[in-house]
Enzyme design. Structure first.
Site, PDB file in Angstrom:
ATOM      1  N   LYS A  99      76.156-116.503-111.904  1.00 25.19           N
ATOM      2  CA  LYS A  99      76.782-115.700-112.960  1.00 25.19           C
ATOM      3  C   LYS A  99      78.295-115.877-113.088  1.00 25.19           C
ATOM      4  O   LYS A  99      79.019-114.920-113.357  1.00 25.19           O
ATOM      5  CB  LYS A  99      76.429-114.233-112.748  1.00 25.19           C
ATOM      6  CG  LYS A  99      74.920-114.004-112.896  1.00 25.19           C
ATOM      7  CD  LYS A  99      74.613-112.567-113.165  1.00 25.19           C
ATOM      8  CE  LYS A  99      73.197-112.396-113.648  1.00 25.19           C
ATOM      9  NZ  LYS A  99      72.857-111.041-113.986  1.00 25.19           N
TER      10      LYS A  99
ATOM     11  N   GLN B 127      64.695-107.890-102.416  1.00 29.95           N
ATOM     12  CA  GLN B 127      65.842-107.010-102.158  1.00 29.95           C
ATOM     13  C   GLN B 127      66.969-107.902-101.634  1.00 29.95           C
ATOM     14  O   GLN B 127      67.113-109.007-102.103  1.00 29.95           O
ATOM     15  CB  GLN B 127      65.483-105.856-101.212  1.00 29.95           C
ATOM     16  CG  GLN B 127      64.527-104.841-101.831  1.00 29.95           C
ATOM     17  CD  GLN B 127      63.072-105.231-101.687  1.00 29.95           C
ATOM     18  OE1 GLN B 127      62.643-105.654-100.642  1.00 29.95           O
ATOM     19  NE2 GLN B 127      62.302-105.072-102.739  1.00 29.95           N
TER      20      GLN B 127
ATOM     21  N   ARG C 275      51.414 -96.550 -87.186  1.00 25.33           N
ATOM     22  CA  ARG C 275      50.126 -97.086 -86.721  1.00 25.33           C
ATOM     23  C   ARG C 275      48.919 -96.426 -87.370  1.00 25.33           C
ATOM     24  O   ARG C 275      47.876 -96.262 -86.769  1.00 25.33           O
ATOM     25  CB  ARG C 275      50.037 -97.016 -85.190  1.00 25.33           C
ATOM     26  CG  ARG C 275      51.023 -97.973 -84.554  1.00 25.33           C
ATOM     27  CD  ARG C 275      51.231 -97.707 -83.117  1.00 25.33           C
ATOM     28  NE  ARG C 275      51.832 -96.405 -82.895  1.00 25.33           N
ATOM     29  CZ  ARG C 275      52.182 -95.928 -81.725  1.00 25.33           C
ATOM     30  NH1 ARG C 275      51.979 -96.660 -80.653  1.00 25.33           N
ATOM     31  NH2 ARG C 275      52.727 -94.746 -81.604  1.00 25.33           N
TER      32      ARG C 275
ATOM     33  N   GLY D  55      61.975-107.470-108.226  1.00 27.10           N
ATOM     34  CA  GLY D  55      61.876-107.846-109.629  1.00 27.10           C
ATOM     35  C   GLY D  55      62.730-109.066-109.893  1.00 27.10           C
ATOM     36  O   GLY D  55      63.938-109.024-109.777  1.00 27.10           O
ATOM     37  N   HIS D  56      62.075-110.164-110.164  1.00 27.47           N
ATOM     38  CA  HIS D  56      62.795-111.376-110.523  1.00 27.47           C
ATOM     39  C   HIS D  56      62.567-111.647-111.983  1.00 27.47           C
ATOM     40  O   HIS D  56      61.433-111.587-112.436  1.00 27.47           O
ATOM     41  CB  HIS D  56      62.196-112.597-109.834  1.00 27.47           C
ATOM     42  CG  HIS D  56      62.497-112.663-108.398  1.00 27.47           C
ATOM     43  ND1 HIS D  56      63.732-112.418-107.889  1.00 27.47           N
ATOM     44  CD2 HIS D  56      61.713-112.984-107.357  1.00 27.47           C
ATOM     45  CE1 HIS D  56      63.684-112.573-106.583  1.00 27.47           C
ATOM     46  NE2 HIS D  56      62.480-112.908-106.235  1.00 27.47           N
TER      47      HIS D  56
ATOM     48  N   THR E  97      66.114-100.539 -97.847  1.00 29.08           N
ATOM     49  CA  THR E  97      64.682-100.632 -98.068  1.00 29.08           C
ATOM     50  C   THR E  97      63.998-100.497 -96.705  1.00 29.08           C
ATOM     51  O   THR E  97      64.669-100.349 -95.688  1.00 29.08           O
ATOM     52  CB  THR E  97      64.358-101.940 -98.831  1.00 29.08           C
ATOM     53  OG1 THR E  97      63.049-101.859 -99.357  1.00 29.08           O
ATOM     54  CG2 THR E  97      64.499-103.169 -97.948  1.00 29.08           C
TER      55      THR E  97
ATOM     56  N   GLY F 115      70.461-112.780-108.892  1.00 27.57           N
ATOM     57  CA  GLY F 115      70.025-113.901-109.730  1.00 27.57           C
ATOM     58  C   GLY F 115      69.200-114.883-108.908  1.00 27.57           C
ATOM     59  O   GLY F 115      69.137-116.077-109.203  1.00 27.57           O
ATOM     60  N   LYS F 116      68.569-114.327-107.887  1.00 23.16           N
ATOM     61  CA  LYS F 116      67.744-115.121-106.966  1.00 23.16           C
ATOM     62  C   LYS F 116      66.617-115.823-107.702  1.00 23.16           C
ATOM     63  O   LYS F 116      66.281-116.963-107.405  1.00 23.16           O
ATOM     64  CB  LYS F 116      67.157-114.156-105.940  1.00 23.16           C
ATOM     65  CG  LYS F 116      66.931-114.716-104.596  1.00 23.16           C
ATOM     66  CD  LYS F 116      66.666-113.605-103.584  1.00 23.16           C
ATOM     67  CE  LYS F 116      65.782-112.518-104.089  1.00 23.16           C
ATOM     68  NZ  LYS F 116      66.291-111.185-104.187  1.00 23.16           N
TER      69      LYS F 116
ATOM     70  N   ASP G  27      69.548-108.352-106.819  1.00 22.15           N
ATOM     71  CA  ASP G  27      69.772-108.736-108.212  1.00 22.15           C
ATOM     72  C   ASP G  27      70.870-109.781-108.353  1.00 22.15           C
ATOM     73  O   ASP G  27      71.588-109.813-109.345  1.00 22.15           O
ATOM     74  CB  ASP G  27      70.112-107.503-109.072  1.00 22.15           C
ATOM     75  CG  ASP G  27      69.091-106.406-108.875  1.00 22.15           C
ATOM     76  OD1 ASP G  27      67.899-106.708-108.978  1.00 22.15           O
ATOM     77  OD2 ASP G  27      69.483-105.259-108.599  1.00 22.15           O
TER      78      ASP G  27
ATOM     79  N   ARG H  60      66.761 -99.426-114.903  1.00 22.27           N
ATOM     80  CA  ARG H  60      67.951 -98.609-114.620  1.00 22.27           C
ATOM     81  C   ARG H  60      69.226 -99.439-114.756  1.00 22.27           C
ATOM     82  O   ARG H  60      69.267-100.581-114.298  1.00 22.27           O
ATOM     83  CB  ARG H  60      67.912 -98.108-113.161  1.00 22.27           C
ATOM     84  CG  ARG H  60      66.882 -97.044-112.919  1.00 22.27           C
ATOM     85  CD  ARG H  60      66.988 -96.489-111.502  1.00 22.27           C
ATOM     86  NE  ARG H  60      66.496 -97.420-110.493  1.00 22.27           N
ATOM     87  CZ  ARG H  60      66.317 -97.099-109.212  1.00 22.27           C
ATOM     88  NH1 ARG H  60      66.612 -95.904-108.776  1.00 22.27           N
ATOM     89  NH2 ARG H  60      65.859 -97.984-108.346  1.00 22.27           N
TER      90      ARG H  60
ATOM     91  N   THR I 211      62.241 -97.005-105.778  1.00 23.34           N
ATOM     92  CA  THR I 211      61.571 -97.287-107.048  1.00 23.34           C
ATOM     93  C   THR I 211      60.319 -96.429-107.229  1.00 23.34           C
ATOM     94  O   THR I 211      59.604 -96.575-108.212  1.00 23.34           O
ATOM     95  CB  THR I 211      61.176 -98.777-107.140  1.00 23.34           C
ATOM     96  OG1 THR I 211      60.489 -99.135-105.936  1.00 23.34           O
ATOM     97  CG2 THR I 211      62.396 -99.667-107.302  1.00 23.34           C
TER      98      THR I 211
HETATM   99  P1  GDP Z   1      67.079-111.480-109.088  1.00 21.43           P
HETATM  100  O1  GDP Z   1      66.037-110.479-108.738  1.00 21.43           O
HETATM  101  O2  GDP Z   1      68.038-111.665-107.956  1.00 21.43           O
HETATM  102  O3  GDP Z   1      66.509-112.740-109.608  1.00 21.43           O
HETATM  103  O4  GDP Z   1      67.936-110.865-110.229  1.00 21.43           O
HETATM  104  P2  GDP Z   1      67.488-110.493-111.703  1.00 21.43           P
HETATM  105  O5  GDP Z   1      66.074-110.636-111.935  1.00 21.43           O
HETATM  106  O6  GDP Z   1      68.135-109.210-112.018  1.00 21.43           O
HETATM  107  O7  GDP Z   1      68.157-111.709-112.501  1.00 21.43           O
HETATM  108  C1  GDP Z   1      69.316-111.648-112.997  1.00 21.43           C
HETATM  109  C2  GDP Z   1      69.348-111.868-114.497  1.00 21.43           C
HETATM  110  O8  GDP Z   1      70.452-112.691-114.725  1.00 21.43           O
HETATM  111  C3  GDP Z   1      68.189-112.569-115.142  1.00 21.43           C
HETATM  112  O9  GDP Z   1      68.047-112.057-116.452  1.00 21.43           O
HETATM  113  C4  GDP Z   1      68.607-114.026-115.178  1.00 21.43           C
HETATM  114  O10 GDP Z   1      68.033-114.749-116.219  1.00 21.43           O
HETATM  115  C5  GDP Z   1      70.079-113.890-115.367  1.00 21.43           C
HETATM  116  N1  GDP Z   1      70.890-114.945-114.752  1.00 21.43           N
HETATM  117  C6  GDP Z   1      70.664-115.645-113.607  1.00 21.43           C
HETATM  118  N2  GDP Z   1      71.675-116.488-113.370  1.00 21.43           N
HETATM  119  C7  GDP Z   1      72.571-116.321-114.377  1.00 21.43           C
HETATM  120  C8  GDP Z   1      73.850-116.888-114.673  1.00 21.43           C
HETATM  121  O11 GDP Z   1      74.369-117.747-113.965  1.00 21.43           O
HETATM  122  N3  GDP Z   1      74.474-116.433-115.793  1.00 21.43           N
HETATM  123  C9  GDP Z   1      73.950-115.482-116.597  1.00 21.43           C
HETATM  124  N4  GDP Z   1      74.645-115.099-117.658  1.00 21.43           N
HETATM  125  N5  GDP Z   1      72.761-114.924-116.355  1.00 21.43           N
HETATM  126  C10 GDP Z   1      72.082-115.331-115.246  1.00 21.43           C
END
Ligand code: GDP
Length: 439
Positions: free
Chosen positions: A335, A225, A145, A41-42, A240, A16-17, A14, A307, A131
């Site tokens: 972030k 992950q 196998r 989940g992205h 995982t 922010g990939k 998570d 969660r 999950t």
């Molecule tokens: P991922 O699986 O690593 O992509 O993580 P998530 O899906 O949990 O994404 C993280 C959340 O943070 C998403 O809602 C993005 O839109 C948001 N996000 C990504 N980069 C940034 C950032 O630089 N700042 C902020 N405030 N939100 C961000």
């Protein structure tokens, strides 16, 4: 030489990939995944549209990109088509011309989900916090196998025989935990038509990818992950079931290791973790309010499960471990804006165990639970950095924080994310990541 870049979360996921992979995906011809399943989940924000991807690579959002689901993945065919249908409703059409599924990937079947519940129940207090989507049990069958691969499911006699054989054992376990046993005929009737629908997507993706690299096409390989959840190198057993690290990209796609030309780490300015495992820099007791502030500002709730995520300070010791393990050439720091409100920011630069300073990352989860982090405290900036696109426009304390993290992990920072939107990004042009973005 064609660029083949692997993108991996450096912490527990998570980071922010989604946003970074999306930025890069525009510049690459092919986007592939190599492990995991629909437990990933992205969230990708494009203008006012938001896409949530669980199984398909982020490249799917961009016209003209080929997406590959590699052999190292486990695929729930129903989830594949549900995601395809959701995307279709948002105007993105998932066709066999754009999406290739490895014939060697393993299938997640209905009994895997049932087994996931029983396995967590069996572990009791030691549960992993999965999950519950059947990912772990599908990988167990692979290693045992007895797994059913995508190609097997196209041969009805093979599919039926394997379901019957596997259900004998699975039902014993399910019944022992008072679950509802499954019927082989019903499982077959559910899976066979889905396999048939999947047939046009199935390909020898190893061959496709190596040929693409030979032909000079660029390939982005997207991890799911993250590093510290790797089955070998992560915080075992709270991990995982697959190889999430850069080395796993070769195994899970069949791309020869020397084809990989770069590895990008996604690092967030603080740390989160979902599930039950050890988390040395977690904001607990006295810092719970701070944790809540970050959770709200960073919207730290699981994209797959909803969660709330546990929040903590940046762990440079763990991230240095991730950098060595993956060989990061560059890091995207996400972030930064979430920390705008803080007056002071702590960074964990080392670990102490029983009064001893450690020089390697502990292998035993129980020891990780007893770690006393060594912190350095840096001043916050208490100014909005949201949407900043030039590093020189950042407040001095924010620049100092970024420089500190780069030194502490020993890797250049090639990009800083200052908001969820694509253009809320600082790109350091003369970095490795800057050059990949100019592909
Ligand atoms: P991922 O699986 O690593 O992509 O993580 P998530 O899906 O949990 O994404 C993280 C959340 O943070 C998403 O809602 C993005 O839109 C948001 N996000 C990504 N980069 C940034 C950032 O630089 N700042 C902020 N405030 N939100 C961000």
């Amino acid at each position: 030489m064609s660029q083949v870049i692997v993108v991996i979360g450096a912490q527990w996921g998570d980071e922010g990939k989604g946003k970074i992979v999306d930025l890069l995906a525009e510049r690459f011809d092919v986007v592939a995944r190599y492990q995991g399943g629909h437990n990933a989940g992205h969230s990708v924000q494009v203008g006012d549209r938001s896409f949530v991807l669980h199984l398909l690579p982020s490249g799917i959002i961009h016209q003209g990109k080929t997406c590959v689901l590699g052999n190292g993945m486990v695929i729930e065919p129903k989830a594949f088509f549900e995601e395809a249908d959701r995307l279709a409703a948002q105007g993105i059409v998932v066709t066999p011309e754009r999406v290739l599924v490895s014939s060697r990937a393993h299938l997640i079947l209905p009994y895997h989900r049932a087994l996931d519940h029983t396995s967590e129940e069996r572990l009791g207090n030691e549960k992993v916090g999965t999950t519950l989507r059947g990912i772990g049990p599908a990988y167990e069958d692979k290693a045992g196998r007895r797994g059913i691969r995508v190609a097997d499911a196209l041969v009805p006699e093979v599919l039926r025989a394997r379901i019957e054989r596997n259900l004998e054992d699975a039902n014993r376990v399910i019944e022992a935990y008072r679950g509802q046993p499954l019927k082989a005929d019903e499982v077959f009737d559910q899976v066979a038509p889905l396999a048939e629908r999947l047939a046009p997507f199935i390909a020898d993706t190893m061959h496709y990818l190596n040929r693409a690299a030979t032909d000079g096409r660029s390939i982005l390989i997207e991890g799911a992950q993250a590093t510290l959840l790797d089955v070998d190198h992560g915080t075992y057993p709270f991990v995982t079931s697959s190889s999430t690290i850069a080395g796993g990209a070769s195994i899970g796609t069949g791309l020869a290791p020397h084809r990989i030309t770069g590895v990008l780490g996604i690092v967030r300015t603080y740390t989160t973790r979902v599930g039950e495992g050890p988390f040395p820099t977690e904001m607990l007791e006295g810092e719970a309010e701070l944790g809540q502030l970050i959770r709200e500002r960073g919207r730290e709730y699981g994209a797959s499960t909803g969660r709330p995520r546990r929040c903590g300070w940046f762990d440079a010791f763990a991230t240095r471990y991730a950098a060595e393990l993956n060989g990061f050439n560059s890091v995207a720091l996400t972030k930064l804006d979430v920390l705008d409100a803080l007056d002071e920011i702590k960074v964990c630069t080392g670990y102490k165990l029983d009064g001893r300073t450690l020089d390697t990352f502990p292998a035993v989860a129980a020891e990780l639970r007893r770690i006393e982090p060594i912190y350095e405290t840096l001043p916050g900036w208490q100014t909005s950095t949201v949407g900043t696109t030039d590093i020189n426009d950042l407040p001095p304390s924010a620049r100092a924080y970024v420089a500190f993290l780069s030194r502490a992990i020993g890797v250049e920072i090639g990009l800083i994310s200052t908001g969820p939107e694509r253009d809320q990004t600082i790109i350091i042009r003369d970095s490795a990541l800057g050059s990949w973005l100019n592909n």
